[in-house]
Design a protein around this motif. Structure first.
Motif, short mmCIF file in Angstrom:
data_model
loop_
_atom_site.label_atom_id
_atom_site.label_comp_id
_atom_site.label_asym_id
_atom_site.label_seq_id
_atom_site.Cartn_x
_atom_site.Cartn_y
_atom_site.Cartn_z
N ASN A 1 47.53 41.61 41.45
CA ASN A 1 47.68 40.63 40.38
C ASN A 1 48.78 39.62 40.66
O ASN A 1 48.81 38.53 40.08
CB ASN A 1 47.95 41.33 39.05
N ASP B 1 41.69 39.92 35.08
CA ASP B 1 41.32 40.56 33.82
C ASP B 1 40.21 39.79 33.11
O ASP B 1 39.73 40.22 32.05
CB ASP B 1 42.53 40.70 32.90
N PRO C 1 41.63 46.20 31.76
CA PRO C 1 40.93 44.91 31.93
C PRO C 1 41.05 44.34 33.34
O PRO C 1 40.24 43.50 33.73
CB PRO C 1 41.62 44.01 30.91
N TYR C 2 42.04 44.80 34.10
CA TYR C 2 42.22 44.31 35.46
C TYR C 2 41.41 45.10 36.48
O TYR C 2 41.41 44.79 37.67
CB TYR C 2 43.70 44.36 35.85
#
Length: 602
Positions: free
Chosen positions: A140, A147, A189-190
């Motif tokens: 990330n 996400d 969500p990632y």
């Protein structure tokens, strides 16, 4: 301001609070590498103090590092095989580990199809999960917005076997995917997959692949990354699409999954994805796949894909050009370094070029030592994780909570730098994957480079080597190297001629080391190198054969050197043409050698 502070990290700004904690953990572990290593070794020795193995070497109750190093020998799998076999046969006494052996993790095997059994304990699962939990926080940092979509990953399990003593034996990824940690993982969500668990957990590789591809097509506009464990696995998925796009399109057009998919769990879950007929999507797939043009197919079908998540280091490096062809040159992220014996570390710069991939070993995963790759160094002259030197190569030696003590993994690593006090390693090669006829020795990295150099001669013909393996043909006198090539030709009518393939043979020989070329030119102890071109799909058949003998679809890697008779027979039955080097390679003798530098013909 307080919130911003908690999300900051020396590695970069974290995407969320959860990521910030993970990045902080990485910093803490890598700042105190040697301290963590001492603690890990003490924990392992204390935990396993009453084992038969440590008692044998006088280590019962001792947690001192120097005592451990002076008394416990460095070993290979063959050294431990008697103990491992006892456990496999049902001996439940504390042989290697004080904790009960929960199962065996099987290695990907050798060219002869044999698998190694690695003992493991239940607590190792949470240790592996800890490393997994660090991957997305690092990713990330480099790829924002993950996400907002999903990952299309082709993940597979292998049917389990039982040892005579009743313990389960299965690949490490099968163990992980079948665990509650994976099956009941909380929503993140990632890290959302397009594939349902039911498809991943289906042991029928066809049904599993079919369903994962179908779900990936249905969610094509949500896919942000595409991946598999190894590059070869992702290419196998593309090949599957080439073979089955018509049926996949029909399922999408009608809203009904193929009758070939019989697994009840899959049939129950697929309606959640294939909710109604979608003739527009079906026609799109037909339009993209029916032309026979597969260049850039990944980004054409999944247009929002930001990167490929696959291992392309070591033997997988040869797949990079083919991945570029199918993906339009998307970045390739190699995120972690692991094996059946132990999980090691992660790539803190996952979006770097494949040639620059380095892994930072996390010192909490096990106790790590390194055997310098220096002929003058004795096999007992090991250094610790915090003692390695930049630029030098080492063989990895591990001590694990599950009871492997000073075990030689067989991986050769080169130190490229440090993150805090933790070294970064580049995977160089597997030790002793060799071709040898006489006094020559060719390792995997050298063979890979020779294939790369020779394949450049095919570039103008828009042809590439998509797979290869080799063996040392000793039946001829003198013996010679045989290299099997599977080629991908954009236009078969413009394929390479006999003369071009002969020049490829010579170019490979020019790329090999001076000992090989001396044996060829001066000693005549090695015959001309031979390339055997095999028909398309041969290496897929090779993989299917290995899987039928117990190899894991996730862990399978094409063997770069083979000697197992059924494999040889399979390869030779698929040969389209054979070509030999037309002349001798160049060789410049050392002043003390008495030989000519070249010979004009064979």
């Amino acid at each position: 301001m307080a919130v911003e502070s908690t999300l900051s990290s020396p590695l970069g700004p974290a995407a969320c609070e959860k990521d910030a904690k993970a990045l902080q953990f990485i910093e803490e572990m890598t700042r105190n590498t040697d301290e963590v290593q001492q603690k890990v070794l003490a924990e392992i020795l204390s935990q396993n103090a009453e084992t038969e193995y440590l008692k044998r070497y006088g280590l019962a109750g001792t947690t001192d590092r120097e005592t451990f190093k002076s008394k416990v020998p460095v070993v290979t799998y063959e050294d431990l095989q008697p103990e491992i076999q006892r456990i496999a046969n049902g001996d439940r006494s504390p042989i290697l580990s004080s904790h009960p052996i929960s199962e065996f993790l099987t290695s990907s095997g050798t060219s002869a199809g044999e698998r190694k059994l690695m003992p493991t304990i239940k607590e190792e699962l949470s240790r592996r999960q800890l490393l997994y939990s660090l991957l997305m926080p690092v990713m990330n940092l480099y790829v924002p917005g993950l996400d907002k979509g999903k990952g299309l990953y082709f993940l597979f399990v292998k049917s389990e076997t039982k040892t005579p003593g009743g313990l389960t034996a299965r690949p490490v990824l099968t163990s992980y995917y079948k665990s509650d940690i994976f099956k009941t993982r909380p929503y993140d969500p990632y890290n959302v997959y397009t594939s349902p668990n039911e498809a991943i957990l289906c042991s029928d590789s066809f049904q599993s692949m079919y369903t994962q591809m179908l779900c990936g097509l249905l969610q094509r506009q949500e896919v942000l990354r595409v991946g598999a464990v190894f590059a070869s696995g992702l290419l196998r998925a593309i090949r599957f699409l080439q073979l089955h796009w018509r049926q996949l399109a029909l399922d999408i057009q009608t809203g009904v999954i193929s009758d070939k998919i019989t697994d009840p769990c899959i049939r129950q879950v697929v309606p959640n994805y294939l909710q109604k007929p979608d003739p527009q999507l079906a026609q799109f797939i037909i339009d993209e796949c029916s032309t026979g043009n597969w260049e850039g197919i990944i980004t054409r079908i999944w247009p929002k894909t930001k990167y490929l998540d696959v291992i392309v280091t070591g033997a997988m490096a040869q797949y990079i050009p083919t991945l570029d062809y199918y993906s339009g040159g998307l970045p390739k992220a190699c995120t972690m370094y692991a094996s059946s014996e132990c999980y090691f570390g992660l790539n803190l710069n996952p979006m770097c070029k494949p040639s620059e991939v380095s892994y930072t070993i996390m010192p909490n995963m096990g106790y790590f030592e390194f055997l310098p790759q220096n002929p003058s160094s004795p096999a007992t002259d090991l250094v610790g994780l915090a003692e390695v030197e930049i630029g030098k190569e080492y063989e990895l030696v591990i001590t694990t909570y599950a009871g492997l003590n000073r075990y030689r993994v067989g991986d050769i690593l080169r130190v490229t730098g440090f993150h805090n006090s933790a070294p970064r390693f580049q995977f160089v090669r597997r030790k002793n994957v060799l071709l040898s006829i006489d006094s020559d020795k060719t390792d995997e990295a050298e063979l890979q480079k020779a294939v790369e150099n020779a394949s450049k001669l095919l570039k103008e013909l828009e042809t590439r080597v998509v797979e290869y393996t080799s063996y040392a043909e000793a039946k001829t006198i003198p013996g010679h190297y045989v290299i099997y090539w599977e080629l991908l030709m954009k236009d078969p009518s413009r394929g390479p001629s006999k003369e071009v393939l002969e020049q490829c043979c010579l170019e490979m020989e020019e790329s090999l080391n001076s000992v090989y070329r001396q044996c060829r030119v001066a000693d005549n102890s090695i015959g001309a190198l031979e390339i055997r071109v095999v028909r398309s799909g041969t290496f897929e058949e090779l993989m299917d054969y290995a899987i039928s003998r117990g190899a894991s679809i996730n862990q399978y890697k094409v063997p770069r050197c083979v000697s197992f008779t059924p494999i040889m027979e399979l390869l030779d039955s698929r040969v389209l043409s054979a070509h030999f080097s037309p002349t001798y390679p160049t060789w410049t003798p050392h002043p003390t050698d008495r030989a000519t530098a070249r010979r004009p013909s064979i």
